[in-house]
Design a protein around this motif. Sequence first.
Motif, PDB file in Angstrom:
ATOM      1  N   GLY A 161      16.062  10.580   3.342  1.00 51.58           N
ATOM      2  CA  GLY A 161      16.408  10.024   4.640  1.00 51.58           C
ATOM      3  C   GLY A 161      17.905  10.025   4.879  1.00 51.58           C
ATOM      4  O   GLY A 161      18.383  10.418   5.953  1.00 51.58           O
ATOM      5  N   GLY A 162      18.682   9.590   3.883  1.00 54.73           N
ATOM      6  CA  GLY A 162      20.134   9.596   4.005  1.00 54.73           C
ATOM      7  C   GLY A 162      20.695  10.998   4.142  1.00 54.73           C
ATOM      8  O   GLY A 162      21.616  11.248   4.947  1.00 54.73           O
ATOM      9  N   TRP A 163      20.151  11.930   3.372  1.00 52.27           N
ATOM     10  CA  TRP A 163      20.622  13.319   3.422  1.00 52.27           C
ATOM     11  C   TRP A 163      20.311  13.946   4.784  1.00 52.27           C
ATOM     12  O   TRP A 163      21.152  14.618   5.397  1.00 52.27           O
ATOM     13  CB  TRP A 163      19.959  14.129   2.308  1.00 52.27           C
ATOM     14  N   LEU A 164      19.096  13.716   5.290  1.00 51.86           N
ATOM     15  CA  LEU A 164      18.688  14.301   6.566  1.00 51.86           C
ATOM     16  C   LEU A 164      19.505  13.753   7.733  1.00 51.86           C
ATOM     17  O   LEU A 164      19.944  14.512   8.607  1.00 51.86           O
ATOM     18  CB  LEU A 164      17.195  14.031   6.808  1.00 51.86           C
ATOM     19  N   VAL A 165      19.706  12.439   7.760  1.00 51.66           N
ATOM     20  CA  VAL A 165      20.413  11.851   8.895  1.00 51.66           C
ATOM     21  C   VAL A 165      21.876  12.275   8.912  1.00 51.66           C
ATOM     22  O   VAL A 165      22.479  12.420   9.978  1.00 51.66           O
ATOM     23  CB  VAL A 165      20.277  10.312   8.874  1.00 51.66           C
ATOM     24  N   ASP A 166      22.460  12.494   7.747  1.00 49.63           N
ATOM     25  CA  ASP A 166      23.845  12.949   7.682  1.00 49.63           C
ATOM     26  C   ASP A 166      24.014  14.361   8.223  1.00 49.63           C
ATOM     27  O   ASP A 166      25.035  14.699   8.829  1.00 49.63           O
ATOM     28  CB  ASP A 166      24.348  12.895   6.236  1.00 49.63           C
ATOM     29  N   ARG A 167      23.015  15.197   8.022  1.00 43.40           N
ATOM     30  CA  ARG A 167      23.160  16.617   8.349  1.00 43.40           C
ATOM     31  C   ARG A 167      22.443  17.040   9.634  1.00 43.40           C
ATOM     32  O   ARG A 167      22.899  17.941  10.331  1.00 43.40           O
ATOM     33  CB  ARG A 167      22.652  17.466   7.178  1.00 43.40           C
ATOM     34  N   PHE A 168      21.307  16.408   9.926  1.00 47.03           N
ATOM     35  CA  PHE A 168      20.507  16.869  11.065  1.00 47.03           C
ATOM     36  C   PHE A 168      20.197  15.761  12.082  1.00 47.03           C
ATOM     37  O   PHE A 168      19.516  16.036  13.069  1.00 47.03           O
ATOM     38  CB  PHE A 168      19.189  17.475  10.566  1.00 47.03           C
ATOM     39  N   GLY A 169      20.651  14.546  11.847  1.00 46.45           N
ATOM     40  CA  GLY A 169      20.356  13.466  12.770  1.00 46.45           C
ATOM     41  C   GLY A 169      19.044  12.775  12.446  1.00 46.45           C
ATOM     42  O   GLY A 169      18.248  13.260  11.629  1.00 46.45           O
ATOM     43  N   PHE A 170      18.800  11.663  13.103  1.00 40.06           N
ATOM     44  CA  PHE A 170      17.631  10.858  12.756  1.00 40.06           C
ATOM     45  C   PHE A 170      16.316  11.540  13.129  1.00 40.06           C
ATOM     46  O   PHE A 170      15.278  11.274  12.518  1.00 40.06           O
ATOM     47  CB  PHE A 170      17.710   9.484  13.445  1.00 40.06           C
ATOM     48  N   ARG A 171      16.314  12.430  14.133  1.00 44.02           N
ATOM     49  CA  ARG A 171      15.074  13.065  14.567  1.00 44.02           C
ATOM     50  C   ARG A 171      14.431  13.899  13.463  1.00 44.02           C
ATOM     51  O   ARG A 171      13.203  14.042  13.414  1.00 44.02           O
ATOM     52  CB  ARG A 171      15.331  13.929  15.808  1.00 44.02           C
ATOM     53  N   SER A 172      15.257  14.442  12.581  1.00 45.16           N
ATOM     54  CA  SER A 172      14.714  15.251  11.486  1.00 45.16           C
ATOM     55  C   SER A 172      13.821  14.418  10.571  1.00 45.16           C
ATOM     56  O   SER A 172      12.855  14.936   9.987  1.00 45.16           O
ATOM     57  CB  SER A 172      15.857  15.871  10.679  1.00 45.16           C
TER      58      SER A 172
END
Length: 469
Positions: A161-172
Motif C-alpha cells: 500500500g505504501g509503495w503503490l501510493v507513493d508511485r501511482f496514487g491511492f487509486r492503484s
Amino acid sequence: MLTAPAHRPQAPVRVGSLLTALLAASIAFQLNASMLSPALVTMARELNTDDATIGLSQTVFFTLAALFSLFVPRLSDILGRRRVLLAIIAVMLIGSVIAALAVNVEMLFVGRILQGVSGPVVPICLLVLRHEITDAKRYGAMFGLLTAVNGGVAGVDALAGGWLVDRFGFRSIFWVIAVSAAIAIAIVIVWGVESRPSAGRSMDWWSFLPLVVSVGAMLSALNEAGKLGSANWTLVLVYAAVAAAAFVVFWKVGSRITDPLLDPQLLRKRASWTLLLTTLLTMAGVYAVVNGLVVSLAQNDEVGFGMSPDLASVAFLAPYALVGWLVGPFAGRLAPVIGYRALLRFGLVGSSISTLLMAFVGVHSAPVLIGATVLIGIMYSGIANIMANGLGVVLSPASSPGFLPGLNAGAFNLGAGASFAVIPAFQVALAGKGASAGTAGYTGGMLLGTAFILAALAMSFLIPRPASS
C-alpha cells in the motif's frame, strides 16, 4: 472436542484446498482496511479534502461491514455459506472498481459503502472451516492462520500500500483490491464447499431494520461525540435516544417472531454480551492507535519522524502484521489446551503494556515505537484477536451457529469505526502548536486506547468457559 454435524461425513482430502479458498476470501476483505492505512493522507490531498473526511470514509466502511455482519452469517446458514460468500465478494469487487475510478469524495464513499458489504467474510469462513474440521487442535491452528488476516496480510498489504501510493496514487490500491477479489471469487468457485445447516428455515427480516437503525444511530452518536469541542451534544443525545428506541423495537419484534434473526434470549446470555463488549472495546483501543496514530506520527514532519508512506509501512505496519501471522496458528493450536479465555487475557495485558510503552517512550523514539508496534502485533493480532474470533465460534449455540460469529464480526467492525471516530479526534484536540504539544496529543490518544483495552480486559473475566472447546 469440536464435533462436526452427525448428518455429514468429513472430507479431509479437501481441507488444504478449502483453506486456500478461505484464505483468498479473507485476504481480499482485509485489503480493504489495512492496505489503505498508508494512503489516507494522500487520499485527502488527491481528492481535495481533509483528513477528517477521509477518516469518515473509513468509518463508513466499518459501519457497513458491522451492519452486514449482523445478519449475513445467519443468512448463509440458510442459503448456503459458499453462495453467500461469493455474493458479498462480488459486491466488494464492484465497490473497489468504483473507488478506483473516484474523481471526488462522494464517489469514493459509494465505493467504500459497497466494499463494506464484505464485512462478514471472515466469520463465514470460520463457520465453513469448523464444519469441515473435527479435531480441536487442527482446527485451532487453521483458524489461527485464518483470523490472523484481521491484523494484516503478513505485512505485505501495508508494504504494498505504501509503495503503490507513493508511485501511482491511492487509486492503484483499489485496483489491486479489485484484482484480489476477482481471484478470490475464482478460487472459491473451484475449491470452496457448500454447507447449509439451517436449510429450509425462514429468514427474519422484520427485526433487521430496527437493528440497523439502532446500530447506525449509535455509531453516529460516537462520530459526533468524537468531535469533542465542536460536537453538537444535542445531536449526540438525539442519536443515542434513537438507538435506544430502535433497539427496544428490535427486542419486542424478535420476542414475538417464531424464528427471529437474533433471538433476544440468546442475546441475554452472558456468553453473548460479554464477548461482544470485550471485542468492541479491544478494537476501539487498538485499531486507530496502530493504523492511525502510529502511522500519522511516523509521517509527521513537525513532531514525528518524517517518514514517507512506504517507509512507514515497512517500519511499522508490515512487522505488526507479519508477527500476527507467525504467532496466530500457534495461539490457535494452544487455545484448546491452555484455554481461549486465558490466552485472550494474556493478549490484552500485553496489548495494554504495548500502548503504554508507545505513549510514554515511543512518541519520542522511532526504535521504541517500532518495538512496541511489533509487541502489540504479537499480543493483539497474534493472540487476542485470534481468541476473540475463536470464542465467537465455540460459544455460539448449536441451533444457530452463525449467531455469535456474525455479531462478533459486527463488534470488530463497530469497534474499529468507533476507534477511528474517537481516538484521532482526541489526539487532535490535545495537540497544539510546537513539538511538545503535538507529542502530547499522540500520547493522550494512545492513553485513551490503553483505557479501552483495560476495560476489555476487565470485561473478559465475565466470559463463561466454552463447553465445546
